[in-house]
Write a protein that holds these residues in place. Sequence first.
Motif, PDB file in Angstrom:
ATOM      1  N   ASN A  31       0.812  -1.222   0.000  1.00  4.84           N
ATOM      2  CA  ASN A  31       0.000   0.000   0.000  1.00  4.84           C
ATOM      3  C   ASN A  31       0.840   1.263   0.000  1.00  4.84           C
ATOM      4  OD1 ASN A  31      -2.869  -0.652   0.051  1.00  4.84           O
ATOM      5  ND2 ASN A  31      -2.328  -1.816   1.866  1.00  4.84           N
ATOM      6  N   LEU A  32       1.999   1.225   0.649  1.00  5.56           N
ATOM      7  CA  LEU A  32       2.811   2.433   0.770  1.00  5.56           C
ATOM      8  C   LEU A  32       3.795   2.620  -0.374  1.00  5.56           C
ATOM      9  CD1 LEU A  32       3.576   2.397   4.582  1.00  5.56           C
ATOM     10  CD2 LEU A  32       1.815   3.680   3.362  1.00  5.56           C
ATOM     11  N   SER A  33       3.942   1.629  -1.256  1.00  5.55           N
ATOM     12  CA  SER A  33       4.909   1.760  -2.344  1.00  5.55           C
ATOM     13  C   SER A  33       4.249   1.843  -3.716  1.00  5.55           C
ATOM     14  CB  SER A  33       5.891   0.585  -2.309  1.00  5.55           C
ATOM     15  OG  SER A  33       5.195  -0.618  -2.555  1.00  5.55           O
ATOM     16  N   ARG A  34       3.005   2.236  -3.764  1.00  2.00           N
ATOM     17  CA  ARG A  34       2.328   2.409  -5.048  1.00  2.00           C
ATOM     18  C   ARG A  34       2.796   3.687  -5.733  1.00  2.00           C
ATOM     19  NH1 ARG A  34      -3.975   1.038  -3.883  1.00  2.00           N
ATOM     20  NH2 ARG A  34      -3.711  -1.187  -3.534  1.00  2.00           N
ATOM     21  N   VAL A  35       2.767   3.684  -7.046  1.00  2.00           N
ATOM     22  CA  VAL A  35       3.177   4.871  -7.804  1.00  2.00           C
ATOM     23  C   VAL A  35       2.086   5.929  -7.688  1.00  2.00           C
ATOM     24  CG1 VAL A  35       3.703   5.778 -10.089  1.00  2.00           C
ATOM     25  CG2 VAL A  35       4.579   3.551  -9.404  1.00  2.00           C
ATOM     26  N   VAL A  36       2.466   7.111  -7.196  1.00  2.75           N
ATOM     27  CA  VAL A  36       1.540   8.232  -7.087  1.00  2.75           C
ATOM     28  C   VAL A  36       1.549   9.013  -8.397  1.00  2.75           C
ATOM     29  CG1 VAL A  36       1.010  10.363  -5.853  1.00  2.75           C
ATOM     30  CG2 VAL A  36       1.867   8.383  -4.594  1.00  2.75           C
ATOM     31  N   TYR A  37       2.736   9.412  -8.845  1.00  6.36           N
ATOM     32  CA  TYR A  37       2.871  10.048 -10.160  1.00  6.36           C
ATOM     33  C   TYR A  37       4.298   9.918 -10.647  1.00  6.36           C
ATOM     34  CZ  TYR A  37       4.761  14.274  -7.875  1.00  6.36           C
ATOM     35  OH  TYR A  37       5.518  15.153  -7.160  1.00  6.36           O
ATOM     36  N   GLU A  38       4.443  10.104 -11.964  1.00  5.28           N
ATOM     37  CA  GLU A  38       5.760  10.122 -12.593  1.00  5.28           C
ATOM     38  C   GLU A  38       5.890  11.432 -13.357  1.00  5.28           C
ATOM     39  OE1 GLU A  38       7.435   5.944 -13.724  1.00  5.28           O
ATOM     40  OE2 GLU A  38       5.459   6.178 -14.629  1.00  5.28           O
ATOM     41  N   SER A  39       7.115  11.928 -13.443  1.00  3.85           N
ATOM     42  CA  SER A  39       7.312  13.182 -14.154  1.00  3.85           C
ATOM     43  C   SER A  39       8.664  13.223 -14.837  1.00  3.85           C
ATOM     44  CB  SER A  39       7.180  14.372 -13.189  1.00  3.85           C
ATOM     45  OG  SER A  39       8.201  14.357 -12.238  1.00  3.85           O
ATOM     46  N   VAL A  40       8.718  14.074 -15.862  1.00  4.29           N
ATOM     47  CA  VAL A  40       9.958  14.388 -16.567  1.00  4.29           C
ATOM     48  C   VAL A  40      10.157  15.880 -16.392  1.00  4.29           C
ATOM     49  CG1 VAL A  40      11.139  14.424 -18.774  1.00  4.29           C
ATOM     50  CG2 VAL A  40       9.529  12.625 -18.281  1.00  4.29           C
ATOM     51  N   ILE A  41      11.314  16.263 -15.899  1.00  8.31           N
ATOM     52  CA  ILE A  41      11.609  17.680 -15.698  1.00  8.31           C
ATOM     53  C   ILE A  41      12.691  18.076 -16.688  1.00  8.31           C
ATOM     54  CG2 ILE A  41      12.365  19.435 -14.074  1.00  8.31           C
ATOM     55  CD1 ILE A  41      11.355  17.577 -11.842  1.00  8.31           C
ATOM     56  N   ILE A  84       1.005   6.996  -0.938  1.00  7.95           N
ATOM     57  CA  ILE A  84      -0.435   6.767  -0.866  1.00  7.95           C
ATOM     58  C   ILE A  84      -1.109   7.683  -1.876  1.00  7.95           C
ATOM     59  CG2 ILE A  84      -2.450   6.787   0.630  1.00  7.95           C
ATOM     60  CD1 ILE A  84      -0.490   6.549   2.986  1.00  7.95           C
ATOM     61  N   ARG A  85      -1.882   7.089  -2.761  1.00  6.62           N
ATOM     62  CA  ARG A  85      -2.599   7.887  -3.758  1.00  6.62           C
ATOM     63  C   ARG A  85      -3.712   8.668  -3.081  1.00  6.62           C
ATOM     64  NH1 ARG A  85      -3.131   2.838  -7.636  1.00  6.62           N
ATOM     65  NH2 ARG A  85      -0.940   2.614  -8.138  1.00  6.62           N
ATOM     66  N   GLY A  86      -3.998   9.830  -3.607  1.00  8.61           N
ATOM     67  CA  GLY A  86      -5.007  10.687  -3.012  1.00  8.61           C
ATOM     68  C   GLY A  86      -6.425  10.309  -3.409  1.00  8.61           C
ATOM     69  N   THR A  87      -7.363  10.933  -2.733  1.00  9.76           N
ATOM     70  CA  THR A  87      -8.779  10.796  -3.046  1.00  9.76           C
ATOM     71  C   THR A  87      -9.258  12.153  -3.559  1.00  9.76           C
ATOM     72  OG1 THR A  87      -9.512  11.488  -0.853  1.00  9.76           O
ATOM     73  CG2 THR A  87      -9.028   9.142  -1.150  1.00  9.76           C
ATOM     74  N   PRO A  88     -10.522  12.256  -3.980  1.00  7.37           N
ATOM     75  CA  PRO A  88     -11.007  13.588  -4.369  1.00  7.37           C
ATOM     76  C   PRO A  88     -10.960  14.602  -3.222  1.00  7.37           C
ATOM     77  CG  PRO A  88     -12.443  11.894  -5.249  1.00  7.37           C
ATOM     78  CD  PRO A  88     -11.457  11.203  -4.359  1.00  7.37           C
ATOM     79  N   LEU A  89     -10.952  14.112  -1.972  1.00  4.69           N
ATOM     80  CA  LEU A  89     -10.933  15.015  -0.821  1.00  4.69           C
ATOM     81  C   LEU A  89      -9.550  15.202  -0.213  1.00  4.69           C
ATOM     82  CD1 LEU A  89     -14.163  13.709   0.947  1.00  4.69           C
ATOM     83  CD2 LEU A  89     -13.916  15.695  -0.548  1.00  4.69           C
ATOM     84  N   THR A  90      -8.638  14.274  -0.483  1.00  7.08           N
ATOM     85  CA  THR A  90      -7.309  14.353   0.123  1.00  7.08           C
ATOM     86  C   THR A  90      -6.232  14.315  -0.960  1.00  7.08           C
ATOM     87  OG1 THR A  90      -7.201  11.965   0.366  1.00  7.08           O
ATOM     88  CG2 THR A  90      -8.047  13.206   2.247  1.00  7.08           C
ATOM     89  N   PRO A  91      -5.135  15.026  -0.739  1.00 13.89           N
ATOM     90  CA  PRO A  91      -4.051  14.997  -1.726  1.00 13.89           C
ATOM     91  C   PRO A  91      -3.237  13.708  -1.587  1.00 13.89           C
ATOM     92  CG  PRO A  91      -3.442  16.377   0.117  1.00 13.89           C
ATOM     93  CD  PRO A  91      -4.873  15.949   0.354  1.00 13.89           C
ATOM     94  N   PRO A  92      -2.486  13.347  -2.619  1.00 15.39           N
ATOM     95  CA  PRO A  92      -1.599  12.176  -2.488  1.00 15.39           C
ATOM     96  C   PRO A  92      -0.481  12.463  -1.496  1.00 15.39           C
ATOM     97  CG  PRO A  92      -1.271  13.257  -4.595  1.00 15.39           C
ATOM     98  CD  PRO A  92      -2.419  13.944  -3.939  1.00 15.39           C
ATOM     99  N   PHE A  93       0.020  11.410  -0.900  1.00 20.07           N
ATOM    100  CA  PHE A  93       1.075  11.525   0.097  1.00 20.07           C
ATOM    101  C   PHE A  93       2.283  10.737  -0.384  1.00 20.07           C
ATOM    102  CE2 PHE A  93       3.095  10.276   4.149  1.00 20.07           C
ATOM    103  CZ  PHE A  93       3.346  11.538   4.641  1.00 20.07           C
ATOM    104  N   THR A  94       3.360  11.445  -0.738  1.00 18.37           N
ATOM    105  CA  THR A  94       4.572  10.807  -1.266  1.00 18.37           C
ATOM    106  C   THR A  94       5.488  10.378  -0.129  1.00 18.37           C
ATOM    107  OG1 THR A  94       4.458  12.141  -3.265  1.00 18.37           O
ATOM    108  CG2 THR A  94       6.573  11.157  -2.740  1.00 18.37           C
ATOM    109  N   LEU A  95       5.921   9.117  -0.181  1.00 15.59           N
ATOM    110  CA  LEU A  95       6.847   8.596   0.825  1.00 15.59           C
ATOM    111  C   LEU A  95       8.235   8.350   0.253  1.00 15.59           C
ATOM    112  CD1 LEU A  95       4.467   6.050   2.541  1.00 15.59           C
ATOM    113  CD2 LEU A  95       5.302   8.181   3.504  1.00 15.59           C
ATOM    114  N   PHE A  96       8.301   7.875  -0.989  1.00 14.80           N
ATOM    115  CA  PHE A  96       9.576   7.541  -1.624  1.00 14.80           C
ATOM    116  C   PHE A  96       9.655   8.234  -2.976  1.00 14.80           C
ATOM    117  CE2 PHE A  96       7.929   3.735   0.566  1.00 14.80           C
ATOM    118  CZ  PHE A  96       8.825   3.682   1.613  1.00 14.80           C
ATOM    119  N   ILE A  97      10.831   8.759  -3.306  1.00 11.21           N
ATOM    120  CA  ILE A  97      11.051   9.397  -4.604  1.00 11.21           C
ATOM    121  C   ILE A  97      12.313   8.807  -5.211  1.00 11.21           C
ATOM    122  CG2 ILE A  97      11.441  11.542  -5.859  1.00 11.21           C
ATOM    123  CD1 ILE A  97      10.183  13.026  -3.497  1.00 11.21           C
TER     124      ILE A  97
END
Length: 181
Positions: free
Chosen positions: A66-76, A91-104
């Motif tokens: 649950n804690l290691s799911r991909v929230v988003y990916e980006s190219v800078i 943790i992926r967000g819901t419509p009411l809560t933002p996503p919470f990033t643990l690992f990058i």
Amino acid sequence: MNNIPLTVIQHAPHIVEYRIQHPGKCGYVSLTLVVTLAVSVARSQTGSAAHKWLLLVLIPILLYWNLSRVVYESVISLYPHGLQLETHRGIRGTPLTPPFTLFISRKFIALPAIADIIINEGLRRWNVRYYLVIVCRNKANPIEPIVVHVVYSNILPQFRVLKQVYLGLHTDLFTRENKRE
């Protein structure tokens, strides 16, 4: 995976981020289930020891999942320097809560090492999947093998999204490079 939104963020004049949010469901519900399961095992005075050991082994696996799911990916795009590939897990967000990033995880690719950026296609079962690839070559030593970096490797967005990112990266990196010369 039909409607994967692309977010383009202009951080500075020469720093552009192309971010794709993972289209999957949020992790708060399943994380709540894991915590409830852990509390029930801790409070339980009945049940066999094998049952408790099974749950104690299963809970960390479910928690990690649950804690290691991909929230988003980006190219800078960092114009005179190169590209940075990022994958945010948590943790992926819901419509009411933002996503919470643990690992990058980050990977920087210097601009002189980038030979080309291409959109390629691959077959997976009966589907054709398109993916964006950064082709890197060592110009100082042409004998070294070519290295390929797949962008958005965990999400694999549709062709139209990849085309937008492709055109943006070519404009950001190679068009400016030609104007500078």
